[in-house]
Design a protein around this motif. Structure first.
Motif, PDB file in Angstrom:
ATOM      1  N   LEU A   1       0.826  -1.211   0.000  1.00 33.00           N
ATOM      2  CA  LEU A   1       0.000   0.000   0.000  1.00 33.00           C
ATOM      3  C   LEU A   1       0.855   1.255   0.000  1.00 33.00           C
ATOM      4  O   LEU A   1       0.492   2.271  -0.612  1.00 33.00           O
ATOM      5  CB  LEU A   1      -0.921   0.007   1.219  1.00 33.00           C
ATOM      6  N   MET A   2       1.986   1.213   0.703  1.00 33.17           N
ATOM      7  CA  MET A   2       2.809   2.415   0.825  1.00 33.17           C
ATOM      8  C   MET A   2       3.470   2.800  -0.487  1.00 33.17           C
ATOM      9  O   MET A   2       3.603   3.999  -0.794  1.00 33.17           O
ATOM     10  CB  MET A   2       3.859   2.214   1.919  1.00 33.17           C
ATOM     11  N   VAL A   3       3.898   1.838  -1.271  1.00 35.54           N
ATOM     12  CA  VAL A   3       4.608   2.160  -2.516  1.00 35.54           C
ATOM     13  C   VAL A   3       3.667   2.218  -3.708  1.00 35.54           C
ATOM     14  O   VAL A   3       4.124   2.459  -4.833  1.00 35.54           O
ATOM     15  CB  VAL A   3       5.735   1.144  -2.786  1.00 35.54           C
ATOM     16  N   LEU A   4       2.374   2.018  -3.510  1.00 27.50           N
ATOM     17  CA  LEU A   4       1.426   2.053  -4.616  1.00 27.50           C
ATOM     18  C   LEU A   4       1.395   3.466  -5.198  1.00 27.50           C
ATOM     19  O   LEU A   4       0.962   4.411  -4.545  1.00 27.50           O
ATOM     20  CB  LEU A   4       0.043   1.650  -4.123  1.00 27.50           C
ATOM     21  N   GLY A   5       1.869   3.625  -6.394  1.00 27.65           N
ATOM     22  CA  GLY A   5       2.014   4.929  -7.010  1.00 27.65           C
ATOM     23  C   GLY A   5       3.433   5.158  -7.487  1.00 27.65           C
ATOM     24  O   GLY A   5       3.684   5.900  -8.429  1.00 27.65           O
ATOM     25  N   ASN A   6       4.397   4.522  -6.801  1.00 30.58           N
ATOM     26  CA  ASN A   6       5.789   4.450  -7.264  1.00 30.58           C
ATOM     27  C   ASN A   6       6.437   5.826  -7.449  1.00 30.58           C
ATOM     28  O   ASN A   6       7.222   6.044  -8.359  1.00 30.58           O
ATOM     29  CB  ASN A   6       5.861   3.670  -8.581  1.00 30.58           C
ATOM     30  N   THR A   7       6.119   6.767  -6.556  1.00 33.04           N
ATOM     31  CA  THR A   7       6.797   8.055  -6.614  1.00 33.04           C
ATOM     32  C   THR A   7       8.049   8.019  -5.757  1.00 33.04           C
ATOM     33  O   THR A   7       8.217   7.162  -4.885  1.00 33.04           O
ATOM     34  CB  THR A   7       5.866   9.177  -6.115  1.00 33.04           C
TER      35      THR A   7
ATOM     36  N   ALA B   1       8.811   4.575   2.309  1.00 30.88           N
ATOM     37  CA  ALA B   1       8.715   3.128   2.497  1.00 30.88           C
ATOM     38  C   ALA B   1      10.011   2.560   3.064  1.00 30.88           C
ATOM     39  O   ALA B   1       9.981   1.633   3.882  1.00 30.88           O
ATOM     40  CB  ALA B   1       8.373   2.452   1.172  1.00 30.88           C
ATOM     41  N   VAL B   2      11.159   3.090   2.644  1.00 30.66           N
ATOM     42  CA  VAL B   2      12.437   2.612   3.174  1.00 30.66           C
ATOM     43  C   VAL B   2      12.517   2.870   4.672  1.00 30.66           C
ATOM     44  O   VAL B   2      12.908   1.996   5.457  1.00 30.66           O
ATOM     45  CB  VAL B   2      13.601   3.286   2.420  1.00 30.66           C
TER      46      VAL B   2
ATOM     47  N   ALA C   1       6.561   4.443  19.742  1.00 29.08           N
ATOM     48  CA  ALA C   1       6.775   5.018  21.058  1.00 29.08           C
ATOM     49  C   ALA C   1       8.165   5.641  21.136  1.00 29.08           C
ATOM     50  O   ALA C   1       9.078   5.278  20.384  1.00 29.08           O
ATOM     51  CB  ALA C   1       6.612   3.942  22.140  1.00 29.08           C
ATOM     52  N   PHE C   2       8.322   6.591  22.040  1.00 23.68           N
ATOM     53  CA  PHE C   2       9.606   7.244  22.286  1.00 23.68           C
ATOM     54  C   PHE C   2      10.643   6.206  22.727  1.00 23.68           C
ATOM     55  O   PHE C   2      10.312   5.305  23.501  1.00 23.68           O
ATOM     56  CB  PHE C   2       9.409   8.305  23.375  1.00 23.68           C
ATOM     57  N   PRO C   3      11.886   6.303  22.267  1.00 24.94           N
ATOM     58  CA  PRO C   3      12.480   7.351  21.423  1.00 24.94           C
ATOM     59  C   PRO C   3      12.551   6.981  19.946  1.00 24.94           C
ATOM     60  O   PRO C   3      13.224   7.660  19.181  1.00 24.94           O
ATOM     61  CB  PRO C   3      13.884   7.469  22.012  1.00 24.94           C
ATOM     62  N   LEU C   4      11.895   5.892  19.538  1.00 22.91           N
ATOM     63  CA  LEU C   4      12.007   5.395  18.161  1.00 22.91           C
ATOM     64  C   LEU C   4      10.725   5.627  17.378  1.00 22.91           C
ATOM     65  O   LEU C   4      10.252   4.752  16.659  1.00 22.91           O
ATOM     66  CB  LEU C   4      12.366   3.902  18.188  1.00 22.91           C
ATOM     67  N   ALA C   5      10.183   6.832  17.517  1.00 21.94           N
ATOM     68  CA  ALA C   5       8.919   7.152  16.845  1.00 21.94           C
ATOM     69  C   ALA C   5       9.115   7.987  15.591  1.00 21.94           C
ATOM     70  O   ALA C   5       8.127   8.278  14.898  1.00 21.94           O
ATOM     71  CB  ALA C   5       7.994   7.893  17.815  1.00 21.94           C
ATOM     72  N   PHE C   6      10.342   8.365  15.286  1.00 20.81           N
ATOM     73  CA  PHE C   6      10.562   9.322  14.197  1.00 20.81           C
ATOM     74  C   PHE C   6      10.168   8.772  12.839  1.00 20.81           C
ATOM     75  O   PHE C   6       9.924   9.530  11.893  1.00 20.81           O
ATOM     76  CB  PHE C   6      12.031   9.755  14.172  1.00 20.81           C
ATOM     77  N   TRP C   7      10.104   7.430  12.721  1.00 18.05           N
ATOM     78  CA  TRP C   7       9.772   6.852  11.415  1.00 18.05           C
ATOM     79  C   TRP C   7       8.334   7.161  11.001  1.00 18.05           C
ATOM     80  O   TRP C   7       8.027   7.223   9.806  1.00 18.05           O
ATOM     81  CB  TRP C   7       9.977   5.333  11.433  1.00 18.05           C
ATOM     82  N   LEU C   8       7.433   7.374  11.958  1.00 22.57           N
ATOM     83  CA  LEU C   8       6.023   7.532  11.601  1.00 22.57           C
ATOM     84  C   LEU C   8       5.754   8.835  10.846  1.00 22.57           C
ATOM     85  O   LEU C   8       5.219   8.800   9.729  1.00 22.57           O
ATOM     86  CB  LEU C   8       5.150   7.414  12.864  1.00 22.57           C
ATOM     87  N   PRO C   9       6.093  10.014  11.396  1.00 16.56           N
ATOM     88  CA  PRO C   9       5.840  11.233  10.614  1.00 16.56           C
ATOM     89  C   PRO C   9       6.705  11.335   9.372  1.00 16.56           C
ATOM     90  O   PRO C   9       6.383  12.112   8.457  1.00 16.56           O
ATOM     91  CB  PRO C   9       6.154  12.357  11.610  1.00 16.56           C
ATOM     92  N   ALA C  10       7.786  10.555   9.317  1.00 10.21           N
ATOM     93  CA  ALA C  10       8.646  10.581   8.136  1.00 10.21           C
ATOM     94  C   ALA C  10       8.136   9.684   7.021  1.00 10.21           C
ATOM     95  O   ALA C  10       8.675   9.719   5.907  1.00 10.21           O
ATOM     96  CB  ALA C  10      10.063  10.166   8.515  1.00 10.21           C
ATOM     97  N   SER C  11       7.112   8.867   7.295  1.00  7.37           N
ATOM     98  CA  SER C  11       6.636   7.927   6.273  1.00  7.37           C
ATOM     99  C   SER C  11       5.130   8.008   6.021  1.00  7.37           C
ATOM    100  O   SER C  11       4.686   7.760   4.897  1.00  7.37           O
ATOM    101  CB  SER C  11       7.009   6.491   6.667  1.00  7.37           C
ATOM    102  N   TYR C  12       4.328   8.349   7.003  1.00 11.24           N
ATOM    103  CA  TYR C  12       2.875   8.300   6.835  1.00 11.24           C
ATOM    104  C   TYR C  12       2.326   9.405   5.945  1.00 11.24           C
ATOM    105  O   TYR C  12       1.156   9.357   5.555  1.00 11.24           O
ATOM    106  CB  TYR C  12       2.189   8.368   8.200  1.00 11.24           C
ATOM    107  N   HIS C  13       3.138  10.402   5.622  1.00 13.77           N
ATOM    108  CA  HIS C  13       2.649  11.464   4.741  1.00 13.77           C
ATOM    109  C   HIS C  13       2.891  11.138   3.269  1.00 13.77           C
ATOM    110  O   HIS C  13       2.481  11.906   2.402  1.00 13.77           O
ATOM    111  CB  HIS C  13       3.338  12.786   5.075  1.00 13.77           C
ATOM    112  N   THR C  14       3.518   9.986   2.981  1.00 13.31           N
ATOM    113  CA  THR C  14       3.902   9.692   1.596  1.00 13.31           C
ATOM    114  C   THR C  14       2.891   8.868   0.806  1.00 13.31           C
ATOM    115  O   THR C  14       2.757   9.085  -0.394  1.00 13.31           O
ATOM    116  CB  THR C  14       5.266   8.981   1.577  1.00 13.31           C
ATOM    117  N   PRO C  15       2.175   7.894   1.372  1.00 14.67           N
ATOM    118  CA  PRO C  15       1.262   7.098   0.547  1.00 14.67           C
ATOM    119  C   PRO C  15      -0.011   7.863   0.220  1.00 14.67           C
ATOM    120  O   PRO C  15      -0.186   9.029   0.599  1.00 14.67           O
ATOM    121  CB  PRO C  15       0.974   5.875   1.419  1.00 14.67           C
TER     122      PRO C  15
END
Length: 526
Positions: free
Chosen positions: A167-173, A180-181, A243-257
């Motif tokens: 679902l995340m890479v659907l669109g291939n931009t 996704a990475v 959860a803290f402190p390893l939550a940075f991946w969420l805002p860095a990826s959820y805005h892309t699909p």
């Protein structure tokens, strides 16, 4: 020469009595999603079939989850063991009030997203498998909520994650691949910690059946490395829950699909990690939970602060809502850390509330981006004039996310705050309230910039921004329908919270007193 025959008593190892038809509801969500997900993949070249078949499967999924929840509330926890083997030899599916309620709300969210995607995802996206991936991801989510085996919890996590990658890479931009990475690396690392904990647990106890482990760990466990296993579970599930402190991946990826995919990610995926922690730490390993209660409290505080302050600093609408998701995970962790009936009830209510509200906010952000031509707050404005209904629904969801009455978020946060005060942790209650204020300010700022002001930065005051026209007029009402449905649910829960509060109390009681759960699996009290 006659061969002597021996009568073999299979009653000690295998199920010899027929399973009650109503108990088969526990595997119905898995069968529905697997069957229709595979069928949609096989028929992906027939684009006209994708939407009606996908929506039909989601309606069946909702009906099955509703029937299962009704069955659990009527008869208590139910369990079915695969292959007719008795537990702990066979793989068990076990549903109690907690798992059935999470599965039911997840199916509601999935249907709303499916309806939204029927107009938001173009024919090419449908042909490349949006609905197939959605159903397969729901298979993993429902399997995680309903499994009674820790290794199969890991398996369902992987099913969920593999489908979510699609679902995340659907669109291939380029942006989607970059997101996704980041998403894949952190989630695969969390899965590695989860798998290590699972292997360590099996090596220590010789079983992975949750009911069996629960019963064994009620006995003296001298010499078992339970605290190490619990630390690995906290690390693995905490990463998946953002959860803290390893939550940075969420805002860095959820805005892309796509908006539809991002919405179901925000609503459901982090809650699966939170559910797994509630199940393993409170029901399965209560002694380890007592050891790590203070550590979980600090994780909760860090997560709430990271989410609320990150939302205040963010200028991208979907990334901002990603930080709101993180802040909500912190509140769930606060209830988990408290470990009392009230704290766990609050964590459950907040998780169910967040499933609905965060899905709705991401759908609203997707519509806003299509109307305004951007996700950046500096480039948005005048959306109230473009769609007053969208503005009104978004405002109501923001008020619910800010935990203001009369919305579901108010009751969820009140239960957690009350539990913290009763437990003598007034400072934790204060942090929950203060970070909630920060979240309200951040979301209110986003609404004021995107909807209320006349146009983007540089537009004269009072001048309406011209809408770029990326959204067909006929599509807007159909996209607003699912958004209105989710908004109606959060308002309904806020006005009449007793059923959800009672459901959360039953779920919390099942975690603290697992005897009915164990009895459902083994057929007798421990």
């Amino acid at each position: 020469m006659a061969v002597s025959e021996k009568t073999v008593d299979l009653s000690q190892a295998m199920v010899t009595a027929p399973v009650a038809p109503a108990d088969a509801l526990i595997i119905a969500p898995i069968i529905i999603t697997l069957f229709f997900g595979g069928l949609l993949l096989m028929t992906r070249k027939r684009a006209a079939w994708q939407v009606p078949m996908g929506l039909f499967a989601l309606v069946l999924l909702l009906a099955a989850c509703a029937g299962l929840l009704a069955r659990v509330l009527t008869a208590g926890p139910v369990s079915v063991t695969m292959g007719s083997w008795l537990p702990p030899f066979g793989i068990s599916f076990t549903a109690d009030a907690l798992g059935a309620s999470f599965a039911f709300v997840s199916s509601l969210v999935a249907l709303a997203v499916g309806l939204f995607a029927s107009r938001d995802i173009d024919g090419l996206g449908q042909r490349y498998g949006f609905f197939a991936f959605l159903l397969l991801m729901m298979c993993g989510i429902c399997g995680a909520f309903l499994t009674g085996d820790i290794f199969n919890l890991y398996v369902w996590f992987e099913v969920m994650l593999i489908a979510s990658f699609g679902l995340m890479v659907l669109g291939n931009t380029r942006t989607q691949l970059d997101g996704a990475v980041r998403y894949a690396l952190l989630n695969l690392l969390g899965a590695a910690f989860f798998l290590a904990a699972t292997g360590y647990l099996y090596g220590s106890l010789g079983t992975l059946n949750m009911a069996d482990i629960t019963e064994r760990l009620r006995q003296p466990t001298d010499g078992l490395p339970l605290n190490t296993i619990a630390a690995l579970f906290i690390l693995g599930f905490g990463m998946k829950a953002a959860a803290f402190p390893l939550a940075f991946w969420l805002p860095a990826s959820y805005h892309t699909p796509s908006p539809a995919a991002a919405a179901i990610f925000a609503g459901l995926l982090t809650k699966v990690g939170a559910y797994a922690l509630l199940r393993t730490m409170v029901m399965v390993m209560p002694a380890a939970h007592a050891v790590y209660a203070d550590f979980l409290t600090w994780i909760a505080i860090g997560t709430m602060l990271l989410g609320s302050l990150g939302a205040l600093a963010e200028s991208d609408l979907r990334r901002l809502f990603g930080y709101v998701v993180i802040s909500g995970i912190g509140i769930i962790f606060a209830g988990l850390a408290l470990g009392s009936a009230g704290g766990l009830s609050g964590a459950i209510v907040y998780a169910l509330h967040s499933m609905l509200v965060m899905t709705g906010l991401y759908l609203a952000a997707g519509i806003a981006a299509r109307l305004g031509g951007s996700q950046q707050l500096r480039e948005l404005g005048g959306l109230y004039g473009a769609s007053p209904l969208l503005a009104g629904l978004t405002l109501l969801l923001i008020l619910s996310a800010a935990a203001l009455p009369p919305f579901s978020g108010f009751w969820a946060k009140i239960v957690v705050v009350e539990a913290a005060m009763v437990g003598g942790r007034w400072w934790l209650a204060g942090i929950v309230l203060v970070t909630g204020l920060f979240t309200a300010l951040a979301a209110g700022r986003a609404f004021a910039h995107a909807f209320w002001r006349g146009g983007p930065v540089g537009t004269p005051d009072g001048a309406e921004k011209s809408v770029p026209g990326k959204l067909a007029a006929a599509d807007l009402p159909l996209l607003l329908g699912p958004l209105g449905f989710l908004t109606m649910l959060t308002l309904l829960i806020g006005l009449y919270p007793q059923p959800v509060l009672r459901l959360a109390e039953i779920g919390a009681a099942g975690l603290l007193d697992p005897i009915p759960y164990v009895r459902a699996v083994f057929g007798a009290a421990p």
